[in-house]
Motif scaffolding. Structure first.
Motif, PDB file in Angstrom:
ATOM      1  N   ASP A  29       0.135  -7.111   0.626  1.00  8.39           N
ATOM      2  CA  ASP A  29      -0.316  -7.725   1.880  1.00  8.39           C
ATOM      3  C   ASP A  29       0.826  -7.764   2.895  1.00  8.39           C
ATOM      4  O   ASP A  29       1.063  -8.781   3.553  1.00  8.39           O
ATOM      5  N   GLU A  30       1.524  -6.647   2.989  1.00 11.09           N
ATOM      6  CA  GLU A  30       2.665  -6.520   3.894  1.00 11.09           C
ATOM      7  C   GLU A  30       2.439  -5.362   4.860  1.00 11.09           C
ATOM      8  O   GLU A  30       1.719  -4.413   4.555  1.00 11.09           O
ATOM      9  N   VAL A  31       3.110  -5.438   6.009  1.00 11.33           N
ATOM     10  CA  VAL A  31       3.031  -4.387   7.018  1.00 11.33           C
ATOM     11  C   VAL A  31       4.445  -3.989   7.420  1.00 11.33           C
ATOM     12  O   VAL A  31       5.291  -4.846   7.668  1.00 11.33           O
ATOM     13  N   LEU A  32       4.683  -2.684   7.502  1.00 13.20           N
ATOM     14  CA  LEU A  32       5.971  -2.168   7.938  1.00 13.20           C
ATOM     15  C   LEU A  32       5.781  -1.315   9.188  1.00 13.20           C
ATOM     16  O   LEU A  32       4.783  -0.585   9.303  1.00 13.20           O
ATOM     17  N   LEU A  33       6.710  -1.424  10.122  1.00  9.46           N
ATOM     18  CA  LEU A  33       6.748  -0.529  11.267  1.00  9.46           C
ATOM     19  C   LEU A  33       7.755   0.570  10.931  1.00  9.46           C
ATOM     20  O   LEU A  33       8.947   0.307  10.760  1.00  9.46           O
ATOM     21  N   ILE A  34       7.268   1.792  10.811  1.00 13.43           N
ATOM     22  CA  ILE A  34       8.107   2.902  10.377  1.00 13.43           C
ATOM     23  C   ILE A  34       8.490   3.767  11.569  1.00 13.43           C
ATOM     24  O   ILE A  34       7.615   4.231  12.329  1.00 13.43           O
ATOM     25  N   ASP A  35       9.798   3.971  11.744  1.00 14.19           N
ATOM     26  CA  ASP A  35      10.352   4.832  12.797  1.00 14.19           C
ATOM     27  C   ASP A  35       9.885   4.405  14.187  1.00 14.19           C
ATOM     28  O   ASP A  35       9.778   5.235  15.094  1.00 14.19           O
ATOM     29  N   HIS A  36       9.565   3.116  14.330  1.00 12.18           N
ATOM     30  CA  HIS A  36       9.081   2.580  15.613  1.00 12.18           C
ATOM     31  C   HIS A  36       7.858   3.341  16.125  1.00 12.18           C
ATOM     32  O   HIS A  36       7.557   3.308  17.317  1.00 12.18           O
ATOM     33  N   SER A  37       7.159   4.017  15.205  1.00  9.89           N
ATOM     34  CA  SER A  37       6.067   4.896  15.631  1.00  9.89           C
ATOM     35  C   SER A  37       4.706   4.508  15.079  1.00  9.89           C
ATOM     36  O   SER A  37       3.695   4.635  15.768  1.00  9.89           O
ATOM     37  N   PHE A  38       4.655   4.059  13.835  1.00 10.17           N
ATOM     38  CA  PHE A  38       3.363   3.722  13.241  1.00 10.17           C
ATOM     39  C   PHE A  38       3.544   2.610  12.207  1.00 10.17           C
ATOM     40  O   PHE A  38       4.642   2.411  11.664  1.00 10.17           O
ATOM     41  N   TYR A  39       2.446   1.899  11.963  1.00 10.46           N
ATOM     42  CA  TYR A  39       2.455   0.824  10.976  1.00 10.46           C
ATOM     43  C   TYR A  39       1.876   1.332   9.653  1.00 10.46           C
ATOM     44  O   TYR A  39       0.912   2.106   9.628  1.00 10.46           O
ATOM     45  N   LEU A  40       2.470   0.865   8.569  1.00 10.61           N
ATOM     46  CA  LEU A  40       1.929   1.120   7.234  1.00 10.61           C
ATOM     47  C   LEU A  40       1.737  -0.225   6.548  1.00 10.61           C
ATOM     48  O   LEU A  40       2.693  -0.988   6.381  1.00 10.61           O
ATOM     49  N   ALA A  41       0.483  -0.509   6.174  1.00 12.64           N
ATOM     50  CA  ALA A  41       0.158  -1.795   5.530  1.00 12.64           C
ATOM     51  C   ALA A  41      -0.389  -1.551   4.133  1.00 12.64           C
ATOM     52  O   ALA A  41      -1.140  -0.597   3.899  1.00 12.64           O
ATOM     53  N   GLY A  42       0.009  -2.400   3.204  1.00 13.93           N
ATOM     54  CA  GLY A  42      -0.519  -2.337   1.848  1.00 13.93           C
ATOM     55  C   GLY A  42      -1.279  -3.602   1.535  1.00 13.93           C
ATOM     56  O   GLY A  42      -0.720  -4.704   1.613  1.00 13.93           O
ATOM     57  N   ARG A  43      -2.569  -3.461   1.188  1.00  8.40           N
ATOM     58  CA  ARG A  43      -3.399  -4.625   0.888  1.00  8.40           C
ATOM     59  C   ARG A  43      -3.304  -4.983  -0.592  1.00  8.40           C
ATOM     60  O   ARG A  43      -3.129  -4.121  -1.457  1.00  8.40           O
ATOM     61  N   MET A  44      -3.456  -6.246  -0.872  1.00  9.01           N
ATOM     62  CA  MET A  44      -3.516  -6.699  -2.256  1.00  9.01           C
ATOM     63  C   MET A  44      -4.914  -6.432  -2.802  1.00  9.01           C
ATOM     64  O   MET A  44      -5.909  -6.719  -2.144  1.00  9.01           O
ATOM     65  N   ASP A  45      -4.974  -5.865  -3.985  1.00 11.53           N
ATOM     66  CA  ASP A  45      -6.265  -5.571  -4.585  1.00 11.53           C
ATOM     67  C   ASP A  45      -7.034  -6.873  -4.838  1.00 11.53           C
ATOM     68  O   ASP A  45      -6.445  -7.862  -5.291  1.00 11.53           O
ATOM     69  N   PRO A  46      -8.354  -6.910  -4.563  1.00  9.07           N
ATOM     70  CA  PRO A  46      -9.114  -8.157  -4.739  1.00  9.07           C
ATOM     71  C   PRO A  46      -9.126  -8.671  -6.173  1.00  9.07           C
ATOM     72  O   PRO A  46      -9.020  -9.881  -6.400  1.00  9.07           O
ATOM     73  N   ASP A  47      -9.245  -7.778  -7.159  1.00  4.65           N
ATOM     74  CA  ASP A  47      -9.227  -8.202  -8.563  1.00  4.65           C
ATOM     75  C   ASP A  47      -7.840  -8.667  -8.972  1.00  4.65           C
ATOM     76  O   ASP A  47      -7.685  -9.646  -9.715  1.00  4.65           O
ATOM     77  N   PHE A  48      -6.818  -7.965  -8.499  1.00  4.65           N
ATOM     78  CA  PHE A  48      -5.433  -8.341  -8.776  1.00  4.65           C
ATOM     79  C   PHE A  48      -5.156  -9.740  -8.221  1.00  4.65           C
ATOM     80  O   PHE A  48      -4.572 -10.594  -8.905  1.00  4.65           O
ATOM     81  N   ALA A  49      -5.624  -9.985  -6.998  1.00  2.00           N
ATOM     82  CA  ALA A  49      -5.406 -11.286  -6.365  1.00  2.00           C
ATOM     83  C   ALA A  49      -6.164 -12.394  -7.093  1.00  2.00           C
ATOM     84  O   ALA A  49      -5.629 -13.484  -7.338  1.00  2.00           O
ATOM     85  N   ARG A  50      -7.403 -12.110  -7.462  1.00  4.56           N
ATOM     86  CA  ARG A  50      -8.224 -13.124  -8.137  1.00  4.56           C
ATOM     87  C   ARG A  50      -7.641 -13.511  -9.486  1.00  4.56           C
ATOM     88  O   ARG A  50      -7.547 -14.691  -9.818  1.00  4.56           O
ATOM     89  N   LYS A  51      -7.244 -12.520 -10.268  1.00  5.56           N
ATOM     90  CA  LYS A  51      -6.748 -12.793 -11.617  1.00  5.56           C
ATOM     91  C   LYS A  51      -5.392 -13.477 -11.612  1.00  5.56           C
ATOM     92  O   LYS A  51      -5.061 -14.207 -12.547  1.00  5.56           O
ATOM     93  N   THR A  52      -4.587 -13.217 -10.597  1.00  9.62           N
ATOM     94  CA  THR A  52      -3.255 -13.825 -10.524  1.00  9.62           C
ATOM     95  C   THR A  52      -3.232 -15.054  -9.621  1.00  9.62           C
ATOM     96  O   THR A  52      -2.162 -15.573  -9.311  1.00  9.62           O
ATOM     97  N   SER A  53      -4.434 -15.493  -9.204  1.00  9.21           N
ATOM     98  CA  SER A  53      -4.581 -16.707  -8.374  1.00  9.21           C
ATOM     99  C   SER A  53      -3.769 -16.619  -7.078  1.00  9.21           C
ATOM    100  O   SER A  53      -3.091 -17.554  -6.671  1.00  9.21           O
ATOM    101  N   ARG A  54      -3.854 -15.471  -6.425  1.00  7.37           N
ATOM    102  CA  ARG A  54      -3.179 -15.274  -5.152  1.00  7.37           C
ATOM    103  C   ARG A  54      -4.199 -15.187  -4.031  1.00  7.37           C
ATOM    104  O   ARG A  54      -5.358 -14.831  -4.249  1.00  7.37           O
TER     105      ARG A  54
END
Length: 396
Positions: A267-292
């Motif tokens: 669930d983080e976002v990075l600005l790469i080379d001041h040109s584009f954003y790359l975001a990674g979402r937390m998987d719903p099952d991963f989040a549910r099972k780990t209480s996140r």
């Protein structure tokens, strides 16, 4: 609970298969009608058909557990097609006998011939599936994003997911992945989750696989999100069992990806080379099972400069409409394996808006890969293991 429900059905199907085999082999020769043959065959079949369960129950010695797990994965794939072929033959024979009353269908020679054809078909399908599952193809997509980027005019992404490093996938497949990516000279490498197959101990030579993955070269590096199988939990024939959230996160998995030069986005976002954003979402099952808590698409993207392209890594191809409305330009997903084995590739299309390939949702591009690895049955039929090469052109 689902595993308990399906267990009696699994037993009944196996009894149906064994009965059919005894009838066919007995028709081929009187030798196969002997009690000795049937006892020996039943014992061998029992070992293979229960290897899923014994591999789940046996913890030590580790080599025995590995043998049973691998045996179970191979048997599970063949078992599906044994059942499909035999059931299809039985239904076809019943329809022909009752509709056309063909007397030759009831003869011993016809039954022997039919059984031989079914046996050859099962063997050919199984062998093809075993070898085809490890082959990796390259799928290329060319898309355009109508946004300006200050430092680049195009972007080449090598995207793959669902490695499932474990009992069925290991060092050899990692080398194939890296060889394919090296040939493409990408700007960015993205991994869409399920790097692991629930058990870190299942990986042979993890240090060697780390070195291979770390050798992948790109301009901006390698990024990934977690998938629903990137957790340490018992799994039996695809069914997982509830665990304490504290034991689900195996620290060795995180160390593995770090040593592989893979940056995990939770669930983080990075600005790469001041040109584009790359975001990674937390998987719903991963989040549910780990209480996140898992951020919604709007929460993840709300503070970004929408004039710049937004690329999302999301293991499961869900919430496509929400991501498009939030302002995502490209959504990269895995998880489905494209069904992995026929007729699974038909069934998955009933449950996912995009089970594999390309879909445009508003102005957002969605690409779902069938994955580079295999899960459960150690084969692919009607689908391909793949790496996606995505060539993006921007307005400028």
């Amino acid at each position: 609970m689902a595993a308990i429900f399906f267990a009696p059905l699994y037993v009944l199907v196996n009894l149906y298969i064994v009965r059919w085999i005894f009838l066919w082999t007995g028709s081929c020769s009187t030798f196969f009608q002997s009690i000795g043959f049937r006892i020996v065959f039943s014992g061998i079949y029992l070992v293979f058909s229960t290897s899923l369960l014994t591999g789940f129950l046996v913890k030590k010695p580790a080599p025995l557990r590995r043998v049973l797990k691998i045996m179970g994965n191979y048997f599970l794939g063949s078992f599906l097609y044994i059942f499909i072929v035999i059931l299809t033959a039985d239904i076809g024979r019943y329809i022909l006998q009752n509709s056309f009353h063909l007397s030759w269908l009831k003869t011993r020679s016809t039954f022997v011939l039919c059984g031989g054809i079914c046996t050859i078909l099962i063997v050919v399908i199984s062998l093809y599936g075993f070898f085809h599952g490890s082959k990796i193809k390259t799928s290329t997509y060319q898309i355009s994003i109508d946004k300006k980027t200050p430092n680049i005019s195009s972007l080449k992404i090598a995207f793959f997911a669902d490695c499932h490093f474990g009992y069925s996938t290991g060092l050899l497949q990692a080398k194939k992945i890296c060889r394919k990516i090296s040939q493409e000279h990408p700007d960015l490498i993205c991994i869409g989750g399920d790097i692991f197959d629930n058990e870190y101990e299942a990986i042979r030579h993890p240090e060697k696989i780390q070195k291979v993955l770390a050798s992948m070269q790109s301009r901006y590096g390698t990024y990934a999100c977690w998938g629903n199988h990137d957790l340490s939990e018992p799994i039996l024939a695809g069914f997982t069992f509830p665990q304490n959230p504290d034991t689900l996160l195996d620290p060795r998995m995180k160390i593995f990806v770090e040593k592989s030069n893979i940056h995990i986005l939770e669930d983080e976002v990075l600005l790469i080379d001041h040109s584009f954003y790359l975001a990674g979402r937390m998987d719903p099952d991963f989040a549910r099972k780990t209480s996140r808590n898992r951020k919604t698409p709007a929460q993840l993207i709300k503070d970004l400069d929408r004039s710049k392209p937004v690329i999302i890594l999301d293991h499961q191809p869900k919430e496509l409409q929400e991501l498009a409305e939030a302002g995502a330009d490209l959504d990269l997903c895995g998880h489905t394996h494209d069904g992995q084995m026929f007729p699974g590739n038909i069934i998955t299309r009933l449950f996912w808006k995009n089970s594999c390939g390309y879909l445009q949702k508003g102005s957002m591009h969605n690409i779902v890969t069938s994955g580079t690895g295999i899960w459960g049955p150690a084969m692919r039929i009607g689908t391909n293991s793949e790496i996606c090469i995505i060539e993006i052109s921007f307005r400028n």
